[in-house]
Design a protein around this motif. Sequence first.
Motif, mmCIF file in Angstrom:
data_model
loop_
_atom_site.group_PDB
_atom_site.id
_atom_site.type_symbol
_atom_site.label_atom_id
_atom_site.label_comp_id
_atom_site.label_asym_id
_atom_site.label_seq_id
_atom_site.Cartn_x
_atom_site.Cartn_y
_atom_site.Cartn_z
ATOM 1 N N ALA A 175 0.843 -1.247 0.053
ATOM 2 C CA ALA A 175 0.003 -0.036 0.068
ATOM 3 C C ALA A 175 0.887 1.151 0.029
ATOM 4 C CB ALA A 175 -0.976 -0.093 1.267
ATOM 5 N N HIS A 176 1.422 1.661 -1.054
ATOM 6 C CA HIS A 176 2.341 2.622 -1.173
ATOM 7 C C HIS A 176 1.554 3.823 -1.983
ATOM 8 C CE1 HIS A 176 5.492 5.549 -2.659
ATOM 9 N NE2 HIS A 176 6.050 4.998 -1.556
ATOM 10 N N ILE A 177 1.810 5.019 -1.597
ATOM 11 C CA ILE A 177 1.023 6.150 -2.125
ATOM 12 C C ILE A 177 1.229 5.952 -3.849
ATOM 13 C CG2 ILE A 177 0.832 8.664 -2.591
ATOM 14 C CD1 ILE A 177 0.291 7.308 0.469
ATOM 15 N N LYS A 178 2.334 5.879 -4.378
ATOM 16 C CA LYS A 178 2.248 5.723 -5.834
ATOM 17 C C LYS A 178 1.708 4.491 -6.404
ATOM 18 C CE LYS A 178 5.778 6.029 -9.596
ATOM 19 N NZ LYS A 178 4.936 6.792 -10.294
ATOM 20 N N SER A 179 1.359 3.272 -5.568
ATOM 21 C CA SER A 179 0.840 2.239 -5.985
ATOM 22 C C SER A 179 -0.689 2.551 -6.263
ATOM 23 C CB SER A 179 0.739 1.176 -5.243
ATOM 24 O OG SER A 179 2.061 0.842 -4.576
ATOM 25 N N PHE A 180 -1.128 3.331 -5.521
ATOM 26 C CA PHE A 180 -2.579 3.793 -5.587
ATOM 27 C C PHE A 180 -2.740 4.959 -6.641
ATOM 28 C CE2 PHE A 180 -2.858 2.622 -0.939
ATOM 29 C CZ PHE A 180 -3.496 1.214 -1.108
ATOM 30 N N THR A 181 -2.063 5.891 -6.540
ATOM 31 C CA THR A 181 -2.107 7.171 -7.544
ATOM 32 C C THR A 181 -1.944 6.477 -9.066
ATOM 33 O OG1 THR A 181 -0.018 7.856 -7.029
ATOM 34 C CG2 THR A 181 -1.633 8.814 -5.952
ATOM 35 N N ASP A 182 -1.036 5.667 -9.029
ATOM 36 C CA ASP A 182 -0.999 4.998 -10.424
ATOM 37 C C ASP A 182 -2.084 4.186 -11.080
ATOM 38 O OD1 ASP A 182 2.066 5.572 -10.566
ATOM 39 O OD2 ASP A 182 2.657 3.621 -10.157
ATOM 40 N N GLN A 183 -2.950 3.994 -10.289
ATOM 41 C CA GLN A 183 -4.143 3.145 -10.564
ATOM 42 C C GLN A 183 -5.325 4.179 -10.724
ATOM 43 O OE1 GLN A 183 -4.038 -0.037 -12.153
ATOM 44 N NE2 GLN A 183 -1.947 0.227 -11.875
ATOM 45 N N GLY A 184 -5.132 5.387 -10.387
ATOM 46 C CA GLY A 184 -6.181 6.432 -10.588
ATOM 47 C C GLY A 184 -6.714 7.124 -9.384
ATOM 48 N N LEU A 185 -6.174 6.586 -8.242
ATOM 49 C CA LEU A 185 -6.918 7.187 -6.831
ATOM 50 C C LEU A 185 -6.112 8.414 -6.642
ATOM 51 C CD1 LEU A 185 -7.194 4.137 -4.550
ATOM 52 C CD2 LEU A 185 -8.762 5.183 -5.935
ATOM 53 N N SER A 186 -6.625 9.428 -6.006
ATOM 54 C CA SER A 186 -6.237 10.528 -5.659
ATOM 55 C C SER A 186 -5.088 10.414 -4.550
ATOM 56 C CB SER A 186 -7.041 11.598 -5.069
ATOM 57 O OG SER A 186 -7.923 11.293 -3.866
ATOM 58 N N GLU A 187 -4.282 11.219 -4.127
ATOM 59 C CA GLU A 187 -3.180 11.187 -3.258
ATOM 60 C C GLU A 187 -3.713 11.384 -1.841
ATOM 61 O OE1 GLU A 187 0.214 14.267 -1.963
ATOM 62 O OE2 GLU A 187 0.877 12.954 -3.699
ATOM 63 N N THR A 188 -5.071 12.075 -1.738
ATOM 64 C CA THR A 188 -5.635 12.131 -0.517
ATOM 65 C C THR A 188 -6.450 10.740 -0.187
ATOM 66 O OG1 THR A 188 -6.337 14.636 -0.682
ATOM 67 C CG2 THR A 188 -7.726 13.110 0.635
ATOM 68 N N LYS A 189 -6.863 10.080 -1.104
ATOM 69 C CA LYS A 189 -7.589 8.670 -0.873
ATOM 70 C C LYS A 189 -6.402 7.606 -0.600
ATOM 71 C CE LYS A 189 -10.640 5.458 -0.766
ATOM 72 N NZ LYS A 189 -11.795 5.580 0.303
ATOM 73 N N ALA A 190 -5.084 7.953 -1.261
ATOM 74 C CA ALA A 190 -4.159 6.843 -0.821
ATOM 75 C C ALA A 190 -3.681 6.952 0.603
ATOM 76 C CB ALA A 190 -2.824 7.309 -1.803
ATOM 77 N N TYR A 191 -3.548 8.195 0.893
ATOM 78 C CA TYR A 191 -3.203 8.295 2.437
ATOM 79 C C TYR A 191 -4.286 7.901 3.373
ATOM 80 C CZ TYR A 191 0.938 11.010 1.528
ATOM 81 O OH TYR A 191 2.342 11.534 1.061
ATOM 82 N N GLU A 192 -5.508 8.202 2.991
ATOM 83 C CA GLU A 192 -6.553 7.565 3.708
ATOM 84 C C GLU A 192 -6.515 6.215 3.995
ATOM 85 O OE1 GLU A 192 -10.224 9.331 2.031
ATOM 86 O OE2 GLU A 192 -9.756 11.231 3.064
ATOM 87 N N LEU A 193 -6.031 5.462 2.948
ATOM 88 C CA LEU A 193 -6.125 4.161 3.006
ATOM 89 C C LEU A 193 -5.147 3.555 3.780
ATOM 90 C CD1 LEU A 193 -6.642 3.114 -0.866
ATOM 91 C CD2 LEU A 193 -8.487 2.795 1.103
#
Length: 309
Positions: A69-87
């Motif tokens: 669960a890395h920030i870039k893992s999530f944003t690479d797939q279209g999630l916002s940075e805010t959502k990535a941190y929330e996860l």
Amino acid sequence: MTKFESYIESGVIVLDGGMGSELEKRQIDVNNSWWSASALIQSPEDICDIHKNYFNAGASLAITDTYQAHIKSFTDQGLSETKAYELIDSAVNLARHGLEKSNRRDGLIAGSVGPYGAYLANGDEYTGNYHLSESEFQAFHRPRIARLIADGVDVFALETMPNFEETKALGHLLQQEFPSVDAYLSFATENGDHLWDGTPLSEAVTYFESISQIKAIGVNCTSPQNILPALKNITPNTSKKIIVYPNAGDDYDPETKRWVSQHGPIKWDELVPIWLAAGASLIGGCCRTSPDDINEIALAIINTKQSFV
């Protein structure tokens, strides 16, 4: 003395076990680039329940579902940075809630920091075949580490690390930017003799002897048969506590992102006493191990009359 230090000084610590395989048992699809972290979106209540089951099985430390669960893992797939941190926040809270719902009155939350190879999602945590500069490794790991600190984890689990240069970059990052946090460092090893990138395990262990923030050092996600050879390369080269948490002995297929079973029953009651005698003091399971395995490990520790939390 920090909470993690007080735990590891008090006796043998039982860790939790596999997350991805427990999610698969619940029909949750983790065959994707986020692996078990995808359940943070799909089914967070199952993550919480799995943490609870491990605590009830005898674990005193839960590893957050942030390995991949890395920030870039999530944003690479279209999630916002805010959502990535929330996860990431959610992963820590789910581990904490699992502890609260369990029969334990106290326990540790370890923030999982997987290697860059896990982010690549191609099995390179089992090859170490990737190369970044120290500053690039640090830039990659910094956001997740900072967020896990903000979320209040008790210790960092720098785990399944196959690349020696990456671990050195992480050690320096902790020293330079996060000097008040504790961590344990667990290498990925092919056979207990060297890291997957070819670095001798004894050399890698020796290097971190002087980095005081690394409170425990060892190996994980290797076959149980490799643990004793690994301990023979670890114990003479460190004064730190030693951590081992093998997988169930299966082989990982990076193409299908699935494990192929290659083993029979694991005789934890025979293996754990040998590992304790060889120097291990933090013991658990990794991929494909279950709460039943952790319960057997905990019972084996009790039966060898070791003090544990």
